[in-house]
Design an enzyme around this catalytic site. Structure first.
Site, PDB file in Angstrom:
ATOM      1  N   CYS A 106       1.131  -1.088  -0.119  1.00  0.00           N
ATOM      2  CA  CYS A 106       0.038  -0.005  -0.085  1.00  0.00           C
ATOM      3  C   CYS A 106       0.914   1.103  -0.064  1.00  0.00           C
ATOM      4  O   CYS A 106       2.000   1.303   0.565  1.00  0.00           O
ATOM      5  CB  CYS A 106      -0.910   0.162   1.366  1.00  0.00           C
ATOM      6  SG  CYS A 106      -1.867   1.581   1.284  1.00  0.00           S
ATOM      7  N   ASP A 243      -6.766  10.434  -3.571  1.00  0.00           N
ATOM      8  CA  ASP A 243      -6.206   9.631  -2.852  1.00  0.00           C
ATOM      9  C   ASP A 243      -4.980   9.163  -3.664  1.00  0.00           C
ATOM     10  O   ASP A 243      -4.988   9.435  -4.646  1.00  0.00           O
ATOM     11  CB  ASP A 243      -7.278   8.184  -2.532  1.00  0.00           C
ATOM     12  CG  ASP A 243      -6.769   7.307  -1.479  1.00  0.00           C
ATOM     13  OD1 ASP A 243      -5.788   7.561  -0.755  1.00  0.00           O
ATOM     14  OD2 ASP A 243      -7.714   6.501  -1.117  1.00  0.00           O
ATOM     15  N   ASN A 244      -4.126   8.418  -2.742  1.00  0.00           N
ATOM     16  CA  ASN A 244      -2.728   8.053  -3.749  1.00  0.00           C
ATOM     17  C   ASN A 244      -2.117   8.854  -4.332  1.00  0.00           C
ATOM     18  O   ASN A 244      -1.783   8.846  -5.686  1.00  0.00           O
ATOM     19  CB  ASN A 244      -3.207   6.705  -4.424  1.00  0.00           C
ATOM     20  CG  ASN A 244      -4.190   5.808  -3.688  1.00  0.00           C
ATOM     21  OD1 ASN A 244      -3.615   5.437  -2.622  1.00  0.00           O
ATOM     22  ND2 ASN A 244      -5.289   5.400  -4.169  1.00  0.00           N
TER      23      ASN A 244
HETATM   24  N1  LIG Z   1     -12.424  -1.863  -5.274  1.00  0.00           N
HETATM   25  C1  LIG Z   1     -11.463  -1.512  -4.357  1.00  0.00           C
HETATM   26  N2  LIG Z   1     -10.331  -1.718  -4.779  1.00  0.00           N
HETATM   27  C2  LIG Z   1      -9.178  -1.545  -4.018  1.00  0.00           C
HETATM   28  C3  LIG Z   1      -9.406  -0.851  -2.803  1.00  0.00           C
HETATM   29  C4  LIG Z   1     -10.549  -0.419  -2.399  1.00  0.00           C
HETATM   30  O1  LIG Z   1     -10.867  -0.131  -1.514  1.00  0.00           O
HETATM   31  N3  LIG Z   1     -11.746  -0.746  -2.996  1.00  0.00           N
HETATM   32  N4  LIG Z   1      -8.078  -0.583  -2.219  1.00  0.00           N
HETATM   33  C5  LIG Z   1      -6.959  -0.376  -2.659  1.00  0.00           C
HETATM   34  C6  LIG Z   1      -5.802  -0.142  -2.181  1.00  0.00           C
HETATM   35  S1  LIG Z   1      -5.505   1.443  -1.341  1.00  0.00           S
HETATM   36  C7  LIG Z   1      -4.876  -1.089  -2.033  1.00  0.00           C
HETATM   37  S2  LIG Z   1      -3.331  -0.732  -1.192  1.00  0.00           S
HETATM   38  C8  LIG Z   1      -5.212  -2.398  -2.409  1.00  0.00           C
HETATM   39  C9  LIG Z   1      -5.037  -3.443  -1.357  1.00  0.00           C
HETATM   40  O2  LIG Z   1      -5.310  -4.954  -1.988  1.00  0.00           O
HETATM   41  P1  LIG Z   1      -5.534  -5.878  -0.896  1.00  0.00           P
HETATM   42  O3  LIG Z   1      -6.607  -5.346   0.380  1.00  0.00           O
HETATM   43  O4  LIG Z   1      -5.849  -7.159  -1.295  1.00  0.00           O
HETATM   44  O5  LIG Z   1      -4.231  -5.977   0.022  1.00  0.00           O
HETATM   45  O6  LIG Z   1      -6.365  -2.580  -3.145  1.00  0.00           O
HETATM   46  C10 LIG Z   1      -6.618  -1.500  -3.741  1.00  0.00           C
HETATM   47  N5  LIG Z   1      -7.972  -1.749  -4.478  1.00  0.00           N
HETATM   48 MO   LIG Z   2      -3.259   1.264  -0.495  1.00  0.00          MO
END
Ligand SMILES: Nc1nc2c(c(=O)[nH]1)N[C@H]1C(S)=C(S)[C@@H](COP(=O)(O)O)O[C@H]1N2
Ligand SMILES: [Mo]
Ligand code: HEM
Length: 550
Positions: A106, A243-244
């Protein structure tokens, strides 16, 4: 085995929208009970070795997990394509696949260190927002070719592959995009995954379908994938912009919004940056001082990763505050042939997984050593900065990871106790946490207490009074002995209504302070309605326990 207890529902999930998902009890929850944002304890993670068992893989969910089914789920491919697609999971499973290990990280990994300098919008990730699993899925470029997309489309204008998840959040669906060129190059191994560690995905990791983009931040790897849109514009998801991102340090979230810089393309993050962490010694591990004077050896260990497919080429340790560096031994399990399952191209031109490093030194090396620091280098000669640079989202922290050594007298023995910078979530401990406590500028509630002394007509409520206001139409919470009526704010809450509703009518001090930025703390004041007092009965009980103690 600790890693396999997953068939029961954790009591913390009961009463939340996720009460149907089995979760590992040892995962450290970073945003209260819900949504589920969790990392494994660092030592437990590292003890699993190269591949992280699914129940211990870190999880980042922006909201409730959508309930999807293999038989009914569809993947839509639309936008600038000559043949739009509408695929079932069985269609997807019948295409040729790739299966290989990828380390997900992340962008928030190590954000608690950032928060110790100044609270960011991001919550407190320790150094366990990283895991490595074997992912199986159909190459995205196969699907895109089937839809009639080709590279020539990128010649006259940019093309983006926009991904949309099925999770509906307060600001719309989670979504983001990557450049089309990256997706169409087979060497980049972008897949739509339906299996993780040899089994169908679990709900937390995107069941039934998610994107895997090796070398990118985890945040772009959309889970619960329902739609792919090819566009000449970037994703229109709120989360793609808010975000990000790594903003320059002079911008806090408010100023960023005022000056509209969330949309500045310079601040998007795609590739991971070079990073390394010390896992042995663990936090609070100790050695007896008497050991320093014999010939015993100690092995310092940790992990390292790089981004965009670059290789980690060396990792170094300093025992003298960065004056000199010692080369460690590097272990890259990704290179073992039995681990690379079906990736197509050999020898590996791109590196998608974490490396492990170790350095064995005599115990006496710790004499007059205040701290151990680590830095890694990648194949582009990039390395980690010595100092942390704060940013509004607390992301991409990769400063030298430093473990302090304290000498502590315990009875008749002396110990060298190792201390990591932080511990995840609101777990106590860490040398950065101590320095935060001594910093007066972080006492953000001080203005509130002034408020209560100035205003002599402050209302007071007991815990039982507050408990009655526990629903969507009437929702009070307690934070640091102050009562807030947040009914009107529920629908506007950036974290969604459920985190607040689950806790309505109760004391949320711990959860609130673990998650929120200075901006959120300021906003909270608007909802202040009075102070918490003990009820008569509580008063009697406390004075009785007090007497009993005497
Ligand atoms: N649809 C969706 N995809 C997502 C997210 C989410 O909240 N919703 N979180 C993202 C984030 S910030 C991360 S770091 C990764 C984490 O994947 P994991 O939960 O399988 O470790 O998924 C990403 N994909
Ligand atoms: Mo993340
Ligand atoms: C009136 C009270 C509250 C206010 C004003 C508030 C405000 C905010 C704000 C502004 C954010 C965006 C991030 C930030 O700026 O920090 C946020 C996110 C969030 N809040 Fe609150 N909040 C409140 C109560 C709560 C409570 C009681 C909980 C749970 C116990 C909670 C859980 C969360 C979560 C989980 C997020 C999302 C974090 C993420 O996924 O990124 N909030 N809140």
């Amino acid at each position: 085995m600790a890693a396999t207890i997953t068939n029961s529902i954790d009591p913390r999930d009961i009463g939340t929208p996720d009460d149907w998902i089995p979760r590992h009890p040892e995962m450290v929850r970073l945003t209260g009970k819900h949504p589920f944002n969790a990392e494994p304890p660092l030592s437990l993670l590292i003890n699993q070795g190269f591949i992280t068992p699914t129940p211990l893989h870190y999880v980042r969910n922006h909201g409730p997990v959508p309930k999807l089914h293999w038989d009914t789920h569809r993947l839509i491919v639309d936008g600038l394509v000559s043949k739009p697609l509408n695929l079932s999971m069985n269609d997807i499973q019948n295409f040729p696949y790739k299966e290989f290990p990828v380390t997900l990280v992340c962008a928030g990994n190590r954000s608690k260190e950032q928060n110790m300098i100044k609270q960011s919008i991001g919550f407190n990730w320790g150094s366990g927002a990283i895991s490595c699993a074997i992912w199986k899925g159909v190459p995205l470029n196969d699907i895109l070719k089937l839809a009639g997309v080709n590279l020539d489309d990128c010649i006259n204008e940019p093309r983006y592959v926009c991904f949309t998840g099925a999770d509906k959040l307060p600001n719309g669906y989670y979504g983001t995009n990557i450049p089309l060129e990256w997706s169409l190059n087979d060497i980049n191994d972008v897949i739509l995954a339906y299996e993780m560690n040899g089994e169908r995905l679990t709900p937390d990791h995107g069941y039934p379908l998610r994107v895997i983009i090796p070398g990118f931040i985890g945040d772009r790897m959309v889970k619960w994938l329902s739609k792919i849109t090819i566009s000449n514009k970037e994703s229109d998801s709120y989360y793609h912009y808010h975000d990000n991102r790594v903003l320059p340090p002079e911008f806090d979230a408010e100023l960023a919004t005022k000056e509209n810089i969330w949309y500045n393309p310079n601040y998007i993050i795609n590739f991971l940056n070079i990073n390394s962490v010390i896992t042995s010694p663990a936090h609070n591990e100790y050695i007896l001082l008497s050991n320093l004077f014999n010939d015993k050896m100690y092995t310092i260990k940790g992990y390292a990763y790089a981004g965009g497919g670059n290789k980690v080429i060396r990792v170094e340790i300093s025992l003298d505050d960065g004056k000199t560096w010692i080369l460690s031994k590097l272990d890259q399990p990704e290179l073992n042939h039995h681990i690379v399952l079906k990736r197509g191209i050999n020898p590996i031109p791109k590196y998608w997984c974490w490396s492990f490093w170790s350095l064995t030194i005599p115990f006496y090396s710790f004499i007059r050593c205040d701290e151990i620091s680590v830095r890694a280098w990648d194949s582009t000669q990039n390395t980690q900065p010595r100092n942390l640079t704060w940013n509004a989202m607390g992301m991409m922290n990769n400063c030298h990871f430093r473990v302090k050594i304290n000498t502590i007298a315990q009875g008749s023995e002396f110990r060298l106790v190792f201390e990591h910078p932080t511990q995840p979530g609101n777990l106590p401990g860490g040398w950065m946490v101590k320095s935060e406590k001594s910093s007066p500028k972080l006492l953000t509630f001080s203005k509130n207490s002034e408020l209560s002394t100035i205003n002599s007509k402050i209302s007071t409520f007991t815990i039982n009074d507050v408990a009655k206001h526990n629903n969507e139409k009437d929702c009070w919470i307690i934070i640091n002995k102050k009562i807030y009526n947040c009914t009107k704010f529920l629908k506007k809450h950036p974290g969604g209504t459920s985190p607040i509703l689950i806790n309505a009518g109760t004391d949320v001090t711990k959860e609130f302070s673990a998650i929120h930025s200075t901006k959120a703390r300021e906003l909270l004041k608007v909802f202040y309605i009075g102070d918490l007092v003990e009820s008569q009965q509580q008063k009697i009980m406390t004075s009785e326990t007090h007497k009993a103690k005497i």
